[in-house]
Motif scaffolding. Structure first.
Motif: not given
Length: 622
Positions: A371-382
């Motif tokens: 599972i890839v969390e948004p904070e793991d990849v610097g994403a802002t979409h949540g």
């Protein structure tokens, strides 16, 4: 129960297999004796290596052709067993797995076999060891687990127990109900394997086509339900003979095996794992686009009626939409779903719409999927995502999340979503290595409530492509998986050219394919040319008026019918991209146009042979 896997499931040397099994989190392993025979070390060293990785050596296997022999041959079989007992004590395991005999001189009779196993059990007991009896589906006299259980029961020895193997049980279509009445302390080992439904001899089926539970078509849940009734709590061990596993990466196989083990455990009535989620459909497609490919992509989407309805508030990403179809063009080179080393414009993410995203992720996490969390990849979409085997992302979202994402992320140049003949995504097609084919099958069947079509072969001019479709009950989600053992099929050329498995094409659904085709032609979007002989064949197969046949030929359309309705298809050319578009019109038809596949892949092979290297050109043809 304890998780276990047989070393025969994996490729590589014994040390490589042991490392992969330990890293995947298994409790133990079955040592297939061929792996020990080829090991460049002593049995003591092999046992120490297994123990040092924190693994239990569940059993040494297999011991063959034991029961039913007479005279000198019986004595030799018992002498062989004593030598294996020596080996087991050096290895540090107390269980020898014995499979039913295929020896041409073996005599029938359950009482005779029980006497043999009583003596074997007595010899094992004197050395603090045990033996477990398995009924091979192709055993000479014993090929039914009910008979092997009767042998164990009549042997009546504490050192003699039963092996239950799901493949041998299901391949013989043996009734399962006896399982629930077998005392748990008489079951020494449970081996699990799934398989596709095939019509072939048991031995060939077993040796080449077994797969992990969740990858095949056997009724594993029924078996687990009855096993639960016995209160068995010993090793639950995969034993898989599969040509693909023998060629694949041992670490990937071991990880899939651990996920499959967890899937089996999730079938228990008291499991804390949430039930599989229904997929309602695809919420969006995200394309990692090379900047020079954007003009051609925009031109194709515009011709299909899509419009740029919003731009990302911080990135250069664009949201293109029509009706329920959303395609995000993202030229950001750091996009998390971009496969390492792949520079071509490619589909690198898609959104799976479910009722309860939290429950789906909880199930995925408990089954061991990435599972890839948004904070793991610097994403802002949540939004959180599953990491697919090819490195792409499968976001799992519900409707409220999707609305927030569009409203919060794509806030520049917001436009109304247009309407038109293209109404949504019909299906996604993947080209995969065979190993990845089985991994994807396991992932989506384990997490989501999906059906599978029977596997079928697509004839390519340069070989066969195996194809299978995962779909939901309503037909709003279809994921077509394609793999080939032939190196130069269209499927494998894609895998080789673009650095691995991935999305091969996107099929968009139109309510008026003739209009969609005309608009593509007006925008100079090249379509896959279809030979005139195809339309002559259509005239012979279907009662179509000449005007309709002419219209199909003019627009390069394929056509098919089934009991539920009609189907039309067209294909764009891929050019520099790692994928192409298919546009379909589905009027009740349930399939994917399989009768047209040979003509389509032949035409694509012909175009591919004359096209320049997509990595070396600067233009795009579609």
């Amino acid at each position: 129960m304890k998780s276990s896997i047989a070393t025969v499931c994996l490729s590589g040397s014994l040390p490589e297999k042991v490392a992969a099994i330990a890293d995947a989190g298994f409790d133990g392993l079955e040592l297939f004796e061929n792996d020990l025979t080829a090991f460049d070390g002593t049995a003591i060293q092999a046992g120490r290596m297994i123990a040092e990785r924190g693994l239990e050596l569940v059993t040494l296997q297999p011991f063959r052709d034991f029961e039913g022999l007479e005279g000198r041959q019986r004595k030799q079989a018992l002498d062989r067993a004593e030598r294996k007992f020596d080996l087991m004590q050096e290895l540090g395991t107390d269980l020898l797995m014995v499979c039913s005999s295929v020896h041409p001189d073996a005599l029938p009779g359950l009482s005779r076999a029980a006497e043999d196993f009583h003596e074997l059990g007595e010899r094992a007991r004197r050395r603090g060891l045990r033996v477990a009896f398995e009924a091979l589906a192709w055993g000479r006299h014993i090929h039914d687990y009910r008979d092997s259980w009767e042998v164990v029961r009549r042997a009546d020895h504490p050192a003699v127990g039963l092996v239950l193997d799901t493949f041998h049980i299901f391949s013989r279509q043996t009734d399962l109900n006896t399982i629930g009445s077998i005392p748990s302390d008489r079951i020494f080992l449970v081996q699990t394997a799934d398989a596709p439904r095939l019509s072939m001899d048991h031995l060939s089926w077993s040796r080449h086509y077994r797969c992990f539970p969740g990858q095949g078509e056997l009724q594993m849940a029924d078996f687990m339900r009855l096993l639960e009734e016995t209160r068995y709590d010993g090793p639950l061990s995969h034993e898989i003979f599969n040509d693909v596993f023998r060629m694949g990466h041992s670490d990937q196989t071991a990880r899939d095996g651990q996920r499959s083990y967890r899937l089996l455990r999730a079938m228990a009535a008291d499991s804390a794992v949430p039930v599989p989620q229904d997929i309602d459909g695809i919420a969006f497609i995200e394309v990692a686009a090379e900047t020079e490919d954007l003009p051609a992509l925009r031109n194709t989407l515009s011709a299909l009626g899509l419009a740029c309805v919003g731009r990302h508030h911080t990135l250069e990403a664009e949201r293109w939409a029509i009706n329920d179809l959303n395609i995000v063009l993202n030229p950001d080179s750091s996009f998390a779903g971009r496969s390492p080393g792949r520079t071509a414009t490619a589909v690198t993410a898609f959104g799976l719409r479910v009722d309860n995203a939290y429950e789906a992720f909880k199930r995925a996490d408990l089954l061991g999927f990435d599972i890839v969390e948004p904070e793991d990849v610097g994403a802002t979409h949540g939004m959180s995502a599953l990491r697919n085997v090819d490195g792409s992302l499968a976001y799992i979202i519900d409707n409220s999340q999707l609305s927030r994402t569009w409203d919060r992320e794509f806030t520049r140049d917001v436009q109304p979503v247009p309407e038109g003949p293209v109404v949504g995504l019909d299906h996604i097609a993947l080209s995969l290595s065979y190993h990845d084919f089985l991994s994807v099958l396991l992932q989506y069947r384990a997490i989501f409530n999906l059906d599978t079509t029977p596997s079928f072969d697509v004839t390519d001019p340069r070989g066969l492509i195996q194809s299978q479709v995962l779909c939901n009950a309503s037909g709003t989600f279809r994921l077509a998986l394609n793999a080939s053992a032939s190196p130069d099929t269209l499927s494998n050329r894609f895998v080789r050219r673009y650095g691995g498995s991935g999305v091969h094409h996107l099929a968009l659904r139109s309510t008026d394919l003739a209009t969609s085709a005309a608009r593509l032609a007006e925008a100079d979007v090249p379509l896959l040319p279809i030979p005139g002989n195809y339309y002559r064949d259509l005239a012979a197969r279907f009662d179509l008026p000449p005007t309709q046949l002419d219209a199909l030929a003019d627009h390069h359309l394929f056509y098919d019918e089934d009991a539920d309705g009609t189907y039309q298809q067209l294909y764009t050319l891929s050019g520099r991209r790692a994928f192409f578009f298919e546009i379909v019109q589905r009027d009740g038809y349930q399939g994917l146009g399989a009768p047209n596949a040979f003509v389509r892949v032949t035409a694509q092979q012909r175009m591919d042979a004359t096209a320049p290297d997509p990595q070396a050109t600067t233009g795009d043809t579609a």
